[in-house]
Scaffold this motif. Sequence first.
Motif, PDB file in Angstrom:
ATOM      1  N   LEU A  24       0.844  -1.188   0.000  1.00 22.00           N
ATOM      2  CA  LEU A  24       0.000   0.000   0.000  1.00 22.00           C
ATOM      3  C   LEU A  24       0.882   1.242   0.000  1.00 22.00           C
ATOM      4  O   LEU A  24       1.848   1.330   0.764  1.00 22.00           O
ATOM      5  N   ARG A  25       0.566   2.169  -0.855  1.00 18.36           N
ATOM      6  CA  ARG A  25       1.338   3.405  -0.953  1.00 18.36           C
ATOM      7  C   ARG A  25       0.451   4.598  -0.628  1.00 18.36           C
ATOM      8  O   ARG A  25      -0.764   4.564  -0.819  1.00 18.36           O
ATOM      9  N   TYR A  42      -4.724   8.842   1.192  1.00 21.50           N
ATOM     10  CA  TYR A  42      -5.183   7.478   1.406  1.00 21.50           C
ATOM     11  C   TYR A  42      -4.094   6.487   1.036  1.00 21.50           C
ATOM     12  O   TYR A  42      -3.159   6.819   0.293  1.00 21.50           O
ATOM     13  N   LEU A  43      -4.203   5.282   1.565  1.00 22.63           N
ATOM     14  CA  LEU A  43      -3.265   4.207   1.260  1.00 22.63           C
ATOM     15  C   LEU A  43      -3.919   3.254   0.280  1.00 22.63           C
ATOM     16  O   LEU A  43      -5.042   2.782   0.514  1.00 22.63           O
ATOM     17  N   SER A  44      -3.213   2.964  -0.811  1.00 23.14           N
ATOM     18  CA  SER A  44      -3.773   2.098  -1.841  1.00 23.14           C
ATOM     19  C   SER A  44      -2.647   1.435  -2.624  1.00 23.14           C
ATOM     20  O   SER A  44      -1.575   2.024  -2.820  1.00 23.14           O
ATOM     21  N   ALA A  45      -2.901   0.210  -3.081  1.00 21.98           N
ATOM     22  CA  ALA A  45      -1.951  -0.453  -3.964  1.00 21.98           C
ATOM     23  C   ALA A  45      -1.989   0.175  -5.353  1.00 21.98           C
ATOM     24  O   ALA A  45      -0.995   0.163  -6.080  1.00 21.98           O
ATOM     25  N   THR A  47      -1.981   3.386  -7.377  1.00 22.80           N
ATOM     26  CA  THR A  47      -1.613   4.788  -7.171  1.00 22.80           C
ATOM     27  C   THR A  47      -2.223   5.721  -8.217  1.00 22.80           C
ATOM     28  O   THR A  47      -1.880   6.896  -8.276  1.00 22.80           O
ATOM     29  N   ILE A 187     -10.877   1.415  -0.306  1.00 19.34           N
ATOM     30  CA  ILE A 187      -9.844   2.062   0.510  1.00 19.34           C
ATOM     31  C   ILE A 187     -10.304   2.080   1.969  1.00 19.34           C
ATOM     32  O   ILE A 187     -11.403   2.536   2.276  1.00 19.34           O
ATOM     33  N   GLN A 205       0.561   5.900   6.858  1.00 24.00           N
ATOM     34  CA  GLN A 205       1.620   5.105   6.241  1.00 24.00           C
ATOM     35  C   GLN A 205       2.616   4.551   7.253  1.00 24.00           C
ATOM     36  O   GLN A 205       3.379   3.630   6.942  1.00 24.00           O
TER      37      GLN A 205
END
Length: 337
Positions: A24-25, A42-45, A47, A187, A205
């Motif tokens: 997750l980025r 937000y964190l998500s694979a 981007t 998300i 993060q």
Amino acid sequence: MRFFQLLACLLLTLRLTAQEAPPLRLVACEGKAQGTYYIVKYLSADTTSLQPRIDSLFEVIDKSLSLYRPGSLINIFNATGSVQMDEHMKAVVEKAVLTSKATRGIFDITVKPLVYLWGFGVTKPSFKGIPPQDSIRKALSYVGYRYLKINGNRLTAIKKHTEIDCNGIAQGYTVDVLGKFLEQQGIRNYLVDVGGELCAKGMNQQHKTWRIGIERPAPGDTAYEPIQGLVQLPDKGIATSGNYRRFFDQGRTRFAHTIDPVTGMALHNHIISVTVIARDCFTADAFDNPLILMGVEKGLQFIAQHPEYDLEALYIYKAADGTISEACSNGFRKYME
């Protein structure tokens, strides 16, 4: 033996799946909307930026609730006294009426005539400073949430010249709409900030609860300049109402843009700000204005007597000796660092 073989295969599958899952980025979207800024993190694979879709959501809500947008639903209502509401306007108006009932009219979206009279609206009055008393009395005659009738999706003013201004609650609603949109995209870890009204879910993060800065003048200071204090926000919403952004000074008195719909007067007490934490930003934003108008003692008493709203608040106020002091509800300090 067969059981242990199956168990070993399952553990191997889970291990391979975990190894193959993309990391997750942190993704950040920033822009301007509703007369202020917004920041969505937000964190998500994936981007790929969601900013175009976020901007589209702001556009839809503005078509419903923006006083600055010609042809918006709220402007149609204010011009004609009746409108067919969309889902956004209906949600905000219904929440506003419930908050009005809960606060006995200290919060009231029909305050628009007074907001404009005091010079805090889209258009400005011909005079500057404190309005004449007869003008305040006249504007007050149009103010009252009981003059609004909701019948399904139809909103009607049952008294002529009654108009609404949802700026005291619409940003909190927008924050939660954006949060729900992110959740619909799968998300689970995000922070949404629209002009200082925020909601957060999950972790940042660093795999920690989201931490945000709040405008918090230093205790003992004699100035109104806010500094940053840190608050943890675990799956909550937060909103701040203050007298240091939009105001004017007349004599030794500061008059802020928060208008008391009961007296018709602009905020001019010793409260500098109130920061409210609630289960969602919509609720926090709905109650920050009435709590600042109530003042420290009555505001904290209201919170203690109404646990059903799940509110916590921090007051910053000017003490009798001119220094800046703080007071908060019993549960607020657990969020502070």
